[in-house]
Write a protein that holds these residues in place. Structure first.
Motif, PDB file in Angstrom:
ATOM      1  N   ILE A 159      -9.088  -8.053   4.706  1.00  0.00           N
ATOM      2  CA  ILE A 159      -9.473  -7.516   6.018  1.00  0.00           C
ATOM      3  C   ILE A 159      -8.652  -6.269   6.332  1.00  0.00           C
ATOM      4  O   ILE A 159      -9.200  -5.264   6.812  1.00  0.00           O
ATOM      5  CB  ILE A 159      -9.309  -8.592   7.115  1.00  0.00           C
ATOM      6  N   ALA A 160      -7.370  -6.296   6.041  1.00  0.00           N
ATOM      7  CA  ALA A 160      -6.538  -5.109   6.249  1.00  0.00           C
ATOM      8  C   ALA A 160      -7.042  -3.959   5.378  1.00  0.00           C
ATOM      9  O   ALA A 160      -7.141  -2.810   5.835  1.00  0.00           O
ATOM     10  CB  ALA A 160      -5.077  -5.428   5.940  1.00  0.00           C
ATOM     11  N   SER A 161      -7.393  -4.264   4.133  1.00  0.00           N
ATOM     12  CA  SER A 161      -7.936  -3.240   3.234  1.00  0.00           C
ATOM     13  C   SER A 161      -9.239  -2.678   3.787  1.00  0.00           C
ATOM     14  O   SER A 161      -9.466  -1.462   3.759  1.00  0.00           O
ATOM     15  CB  SER A 161      -8.170  -3.832   1.844  1.00  0.00           C
ATOM     16  N   ALA A 162     -10.106  -3.560   4.286  1.00  0.00           N
ATOM     17  CA  ALA A 162     -11.382  -3.117   4.851  1.00  0.00           C
ATOM     18  C   ALA A 162     -11.153  -2.197   6.050  1.00  0.00           C
ATOM     19  O   ALA A 162     -11.871  -1.205   6.223  1.00  0.00           O
ATOM     20  CB  ALA A 162     -12.228  -4.322   5.248  1.00  0.00           C
ATOM     21  N   ALA A 163     -10.149  -2.501   6.857  1.00  0.00           N
ATOM     22  CA  ALA A 163      -9.839  -1.649   8.009  1.00  0.00           C
ATOM     23  C   ALA A 163      -9.394  -0.260   7.550  1.00  0.00           C
ATOM     24  O   ALA A 163      -9.752   0.748   8.174  1.00  0.00           O
ATOM     25  CB  ALA A 163      -8.761  -2.293   8.874  1.00  0.00           C
ATOM     26  N   LEU A 164      -8.641  -0.190   6.456  1.00  0.00           N
ATOM     27  CA  LEU A 164      -8.198   1.099   5.932  1.00  0.00           C
ATOM     28  C   LEU A 164      -9.375   1.903   5.387  1.00  0.00           C
ATOM     29  O   LEU A 164      -9.446   3.122   5.591  1.00  0.00           O
ATOM     30  CB  LEU A 164      -7.133   0.894   4.854  1.00  0.00           C
ATOM     31  N   VAL A 165     -10.302   1.233   4.722  1.00  0.00           N
ATOM     32  CA  VAL A 165     -11.499   1.916   4.217  1.00  0.00           C
ATOM     33  C   VAL A 165     -12.360   2.364   5.397  1.00  0.00           C
ATOM     34  O   VAL A 165     -12.823   3.504   5.447  1.00  0.00           O
ATOM     35  CB  VAL A 165     -12.292   1.010   3.249  1.00  0.00           C
ATOM     36  N   ALA A 166     -12.575   1.483   6.365  1.00  0.00           N
ATOM     37  CA  ALA A 166     -13.414   1.797   7.526  1.00  0.00           C
ATOM     38  C   ALA A 166     -12.843   2.957   8.338  1.00  0.00           C
ATOM     39  O   ALA A 166     -13.597   3.728   8.938  1.00  0.00           O
ATOM     40  CB  ALA A 166     -13.579   0.560   8.406  1.00  0.00           C
ATOM     41  N   VAL A 182       0.845  -1.195   0.000  1.00  0.00           N
ATOM     42  CA  VAL A 182       0.000   0.000   0.000  1.00  0.00           C
ATOM     43  C   VAL A 182       0.880   1.244   0.000  1.00  0.00           C
ATOM     44  O   VAL A 182       0.645   2.188  -0.765  1.00  0.00           O
ATOM     45  CB  VAL A 182      -0.966   0.003   1.211  1.00  0.00           C
ATOM     46  N   ASP A 183       1.894   1.264   0.837  1.00  0.00           N
ATOM     47  CA  ASP A 183       2.790   2.424   0.900  1.00  0.00           C
ATOM     48  C   ASP A 183       3.515   2.665  -0.424  1.00  0.00           C
ATOM     49  O   ASP A 183       3.746   3.811  -0.804  1.00  0.00           O
ATOM     50  CB  ASP A 183       3.827   2.261   2.018  1.00  0.00           C
ATOM     51  N   GLU A 184       3.884   1.591  -1.104  1.00  0.00           N
ATOM     52  CA  GLU A 184       4.642   1.721  -2.354  1.00  0.00           C
ATOM     53  C   GLU A 184       3.779   2.198  -3.522  1.00  0.00           C
ATOM     54  O   GLU A 184       4.306   2.719  -4.502  1.00  0.00           O
ATOM     55  CB  GLU A 184       5.302   0.391  -2.707  1.00  0.00           C
ATOM     56  N   ALA A 185       2.472   2.040  -3.431  1.00  0.00           N
ATOM     57  CA  ALA A 185       1.587   2.454  -4.521  1.00  0.00           C
ATOM     58  C   ALA A 185       1.494   3.977  -4.564  1.00  0.00           C
ATOM     59  O   ALA A 185       1.436   4.631  -3.520  1.00  0.00           O
ATOM     60  CB  ALA A 185       0.199   1.855  -4.325  1.00  0.00           C
ATOM     61  N   LYS A 194      -3.726   3.853  -4.725  1.00  0.00           N
ATOM     62  CA  LYS A 194      -3.954   3.166  -3.448  1.00  0.00           C
ATOM     63  C   LYS A 194      -5.350   2.553  -3.375  1.00  0.00           C
ATOM     64  O   LYS A 194      -5.524   1.425  -2.916  1.00  0.00           O
ATOM     65  CB  LYS A 194      -3.691   4.101  -2.276  1.00  0.00           C
ATOM     66  N   ALA A 195      -6.378   3.272  -3.823  1.00  0.00           N
ATOM     67  CA  ALA A 195      -7.741   2.727  -3.799  1.00  0.00           C
ATOM     68  C   ALA A 195      -7.824   1.475  -4.655  1.00  0.00           C
ATOM     69  O   ALA A 195      -8.513   0.507  -4.293  1.00  0.00           O
ATOM     70  CB  ALA A 195      -8.743   3.782  -4.275  1.00  0.00           C
ATOM     71  N   GLU A 196      -7.105   1.451  -5.776  1.00  0.00           N
ATOM     72  CA  GLU A 196      -7.107   0.272  -6.647  1.00  0.00           C
ATOM     73  C   GLU A 196      -6.451  -0.924  -5.956  1.00  0.00           C
ATOM     74  O   GLU A 196      -6.910  -2.056  -6.095  1.00  0.00           O
ATOM     75  CB  GLU A 196      -6.405   0.584  -7.962  1.00  0.00           C
TER      76      GLU A 196
END
Length: 134
Positions: free
Chosen positions: A57-64, A21-24, A29-31
């Motif tokens: 799940i990690a992605s969902a936590a970032l969205v949430a 995620v950091d490297e994007a 990042k949303a993609e």
């Protein structure tokens, strides 16, 4: 998979995902997050791989974290760079992925059920509630 607690970033796979995620670039990042949700849903009726589920799940936590009532991701194992505002369209994608992860066949669900994962499931349901605005 090295897991040390029930949180979305409390395992080696999610910590490694944070680097991706950091490297994007900011505009991608949303993609990166959306691709995780789509990979879970693409499993159809087949077993959801545990690593794929962990990244979703990690992605969902970032969205949430960007939703009203969402908890900020403050762990040292999460992304170091702040995320730009994420599109609201990611929320239902995240919910669909979480629902699939909590439905058999799901390797991660099976692993957590072997160790009485009720607290883990409650955390996933909490993420889901934030994402749906419940």
């Amino acid at each position: 998979m090295g897991t040390w607690d029930i949180g979305p970033f409390d395992n080696d796979t999610a910590a490694d995902f944070s680097y991706r995620v950091d490297e994007a670039p900011a505009e991608k990042k949303a993609e990166v997050l959306g691709a995780c949700f789509r990979e879970v849903r693409a499993s159809g009726d087949e077993d959801v791989d545990a690593d794929v589920a962990v990244e979703a799940i990690a992605s969902a936590a970032l969205v949430a974290a960007q939703c009203p009532g969402g908890d900020p991701v403050t762990t040292a194992y999460g992304p170091k760079e702040p995320l730009p505002p994420l599109p609201a369209e990611l929320r239902p994608e995240a919910v669909a992925a979480l629902d699939r992860i909590l439905t058999e066949p799901s390797e991660l669900l099976e692993l957590w059920e072997e160790s009485d994962g009720e607290e883990w499931k409650a955390g996933i349901r909490k993420l889901r509630a934030v994402l749906t605005g419940a």
